[in-house]
Design a protein around this motif. Structure first.
Motif, PDB file in Angstrom:
ATOM      1  N   HIS A   3       0.825  -1.197   0.000  1.00  0.00           N
ATOM      2  CA  HIS A   3       0.000   0.000   0.000  1.00  0.00           C
ATOM      3  C   HIS A   3       0.865   1.256   0.000  1.00  0.00           C
ATOM      4  O   HIS A   3       1.910   1.300   0.652  1.00  0.00           O
ATOM      5  N   MET A   4       0.428   2.252  -0.730  1.00  0.00           N
ATOM      6  CA  MET A   4       1.092   3.545  -0.786  1.00  0.00           C
ATOM      7  C   MET A   4       0.203   4.570  -0.080  1.00  0.00           C
ATOM      8  O   MET A   4      -0.986   4.700  -0.413  1.00  0.00           O
ATOM      9  N   THR A   5       0.749   5.280   0.898  1.00  0.00           N
ATOM     10  CA  THR A   5      -0.043   6.220   1.681  1.00  0.00           C
ATOM     11  C   THR A   5      -0.230   7.530   0.931  1.00  0.00           C
ATOM     12  O   THR A   5       0.736   8.159   0.509  1.00  0.00           O
ATOM     13  N   LEU A   6      -1.496   7.943   0.787  1.00  0.00           N
ATOM     14  CA  LEU A   6      -1.811   9.257   0.225  1.00  0.00           C
ATOM     15  C   LEU A   6      -1.921  10.309   1.323  1.00  0.00           C
ATOM     16  O   LEU A   6      -1.558  11.473   1.119  1.00  0.00           O
ATOM     17  N   ALA A   7      -2.444   9.914   2.469  1.00  0.00           N
ATOM     18  CA  ALA A   7      -2.576  10.846   3.593  1.00  0.00           C
ATOM     19  C   ALA A   7      -2.684  10.044   4.875  1.00  0.00           C
ATOM     20  O   ALA A   7      -3.314   8.984   4.917  1.00  0.00           O
ATOM     21  N   GLY A  32      -6.298   2.540 -13.006  1.00  0.00           N
ATOM     22  CA  GLY A  32      -5.231   2.587 -12.019  1.00  0.00           C
ATOM     23  C   GLY A  32      -3.921   3.001 -12.666  1.00  0.00           C
ATOM     24  O   GLY A  32      -3.483   2.375 -13.629  1.00  0.00           O
ATOM     25  N   PRO A  33      -3.278   4.069 -12.183  1.00  0.00           N
ATOM     26  CA  PRO A  33      -2.018   4.525 -12.792  1.00  0.00           C
ATOM     27  C   PRO A  33      -0.912   3.469 -12.670  1.00  0.00           C
ATOM     28  O   PRO A  33      -0.806   2.774 -11.660  1.00  0.00           O
ATOM     29  N   VAL A  34      -0.093   3.352 -13.721  1.00  0.00           N
ATOM     30  CA  VAL A  34       1.069   2.465 -13.685  1.00  0.00           C
ATOM     31  C   VAL A  34       2.289   3.253 -13.237  1.00  0.00           C
ATOM     32  O   VAL A  34       2.348   4.473 -13.370  1.00  0.00           O
ATOM     33  N   GLY A  35       3.259   2.546 -12.680  1.00  0.00           N
ATOM     34  CA  GLY A  35       4.471   3.207 -12.236  1.00  0.00           C
ATOM     35  C   GLY A  35       5.620   2.220 -12.107  1.00  0.00           C
ATOM     36  O   GLY A  35       5.457   1.010 -12.333  1.00  0.00           O
ATOM     37  N   ILE A  36       6.772   2.754 -11.723  1.00  0.00           N
ATOM     38  CA  ILE A  36       7.985   1.953 -11.545  1.00  0.00           C
ATOM     39  C   ILE A  36       8.568   2.232 -10.166  1.00  0.00           C
ATOM     40  O   ILE A  36       8.713   3.394  -9.769  1.00  0.00           O
ATOM     41  N   PHE A 114       0.961  -1.077 -10.441  1.00  0.00           N
ATOM     42  CA  PHE A 114      -0.162  -0.199 -10.759  1.00  0.00           C
ATOM     43  C   PHE A 114      -1.080  -0.140  -9.545  1.00  0.00           C
ATOM     44  O   PHE A 114      -1.072  -1.028  -8.686  1.00  0.00           O
ATOM     45  N   ILE A 115      -1.864   0.944  -9.463  1.00  0.00           N
ATOM     46  CA  ILE A 115      -2.738   1.178  -8.323  1.00  0.00           C
ATOM     47  C   ILE A 115      -4.083   0.509  -8.577  1.00  0.00           C
ATOM     48  O   ILE A 115      -4.726   0.753  -9.597  1.00  0.00           O
ATOM     49  N   ARG A 116      -4.509  -0.340  -7.649  1.00  0.00           N
ATOM     50  CA  ARG A 116      -5.760  -1.078  -7.804  1.00  0.00           C
ATOM     51  C   ARG A 116      -6.959  -0.345  -7.204  1.00  0.00           C
ATOM     52  O   ARG A 116      -8.087  -0.503  -7.677  1.00  0.00           O
ATOM     53  N   TRP A 133     -13.153   1.192   3.820  1.00  0.00           N
ATOM     54  CA  TRP A 133     -13.833   1.735   2.637  1.00  0.00           C
ATOM     55  C   TRP A 133     -12.850   1.676   1.477  1.00  0.00           C
ATOM     56  O   TRP A 133     -11.632   1.770   1.670  1.00  0.00           O
ATOM     57  N   SER A 134     -13.371   1.512   0.267  1.00  0.00           N
ATOM     58  CA  SER A 134     -12.478   1.423  -0.887  1.00  0.00           C
ATOM     59  C   SER A 134     -13.126   2.026  -2.119  1.00  0.00           C
ATOM     60  O   SER A 134     -14.347   1.898  -2.320  1.00  0.00           O
ATOM     61  N   TYR A 135     -12.306   2.698  -2.926  1.00  0.00           N
ATOM     62  CA  TYR A 135     -12.728   3.267  -4.214  1.00  0.00           C
ATOM     63  C   TYR A 135     -11.965   2.501  -5.285  1.00  0.00           C
ATOM     64  O   TYR A 135     -10.776   2.739  -5.509  1.00  0.00           O
ATOM     65  N   PRO A 136     -12.613   1.538  -5.953  1.00  0.00           N
ATOM     66  CA  PRO A 136     -11.887   0.690  -6.912  1.00  0.00           C
ATOM     67  C   PRO A 136     -11.522   1.451  -8.172  1.00  0.00           C
ATOM     68  O   PRO A 136     -12.233   2.359  -8.604  1.00  0.00           O
ATOM     69  N   LEU A 137     -10.394   1.056  -8.760  1.00  0.00           N
ATOM     70  CA  LEU A 137      -9.946   1.583 -10.042  1.00  0.00           C
ATOM     71  C   LEU A 137      -9.872   0.435 -11.046  1.00  0.00           C
ATOM     72  O   LEU A 137      -9.673  -0.724 -10.664  1.00  0.00           O
ATOM     73  N   ILE A 138     -10.029   0.760 -12.304  1.00  0.00           N
ATOM     74  CA  ILE A 138      -9.993  -0.255 -13.354  1.00  0.00           C
ATOM     75  C   ILE A 138      -8.538  -0.640 -13.642  1.00  0.00           C
ATOM     76  O   ILE A 138      -7.673   0.233 -13.773  1.00  0.00           O
TER      77      ILE A 138
END
Length: 236
Positions: A3-7, A32-36, A114-116, A133-138
């Motif tokens: 998990h990556m913390t946004l806040a 969902g954004p991709v990254g490295i 990538f972010i799920r 709670w969750s906000y799903p991404l494609i």
């Protein structure tokens, strides 16, 4: 799954957060954004208390930073965090209280991600967390069952993004391909995308060996639910 913390909401009561979450600001991206993972990141740098891997979101970096600012403003407005001006530093924590920093740095290797989903967690202590709670991404791509070869469903908003997501799909199965990632390519047809992908595979195979033979000139790009989709078949 990491998990990556946004806040970080500190001691905010979960009930207060859940009351406000119905007005959660919608992200400016459905995929969902991709990254490295591009570097080992000791935090804080001088006397590290944890080891993280930094994330480069490539062309989506500014978009993620913009959404982070929007999210912080929303949290401040609802009294869930104090006003602050923290710079967004996307990372994933791997270890707390590291003993051999050099070992972590030497063990680092670039990996795709990538972010799920965007998820609200409640801390249970001892590094245990409960999703509230969750906000799903494609998913920008997903592997498909295929009788002989490897296949992916690749999704994007433009052909150029489809090319990038196809590269990441291949790199998930063979991470060394990240060293040959084409960040600036702008193919404008499916044939050009397949040709560019095969050029990356050929270079990787010549230099380090690659389990893929080629991406097949197969299928078409379709529009579904406002997104482009392509079934990418890879000969192995």
């Amino acid at each position: 799954m990491r998990h990556m913390t946004l806040a970080f909401l500190g001691s905010a009561a979960p009930s207060r957060v859940l009351d406000a979450i119905t007005l959660f600001p919608q992200p400016p991206f459905a995929l969902g954004p991709v990254g490295i993972f591009d570097s080992c990141l000791p935090l804080p740098p001088r006397q590290p208390r944890l080891i993280a891997w930094h994330v480069d979101f490539l062309q989506r970096s500014d978009l993620l930073a913009s959404f982070h600012r929007l999210l912080v403003v929303w949290l401040e407005r609802h009294g869930l965090i104090s006003a602050h001006a923290d710079r967004f530093c996307p990372h994933v924590t791997l270890c707390r209280r590291p003993k051999q920093l050099a070992d972590w740095e030497q063990a680092f290797t670039p990996l795709p991600l990538f972010i799920r989903a965007i998820t609200l967690f409640s801390s249970l202590g001892a590094s245990q967390y409960q999703p509230l709670w969750s906000y799903p991404l494609i998913a920008p791509f997903e592997e498909l069952d295929h009788t002989a070869d490897i296949a992916f469903c690749v999704r994007a908003t433009t052909l150029q993004e489809l090319y990038q997501h196809a590269q990441f799909g291949l790199a998930f199965s063979f991470p060394p391909l990240l060293h040959y990632l084409d960040r600036e390519g702008q193919p404008d047809t499916l044939e050009a995308i397949v040709s560019a992908l095969n050029a990356r595979i050929a270079i990787a195979d010549q230099e380090v060996g690659c389990p893929y033979k080629a991406v097949s000139y197969h299928g078409d790009v379709y529009e579904r639910n406002g997104l482009l989709e392509w079934e990418m078949i890879v000969d192995v």
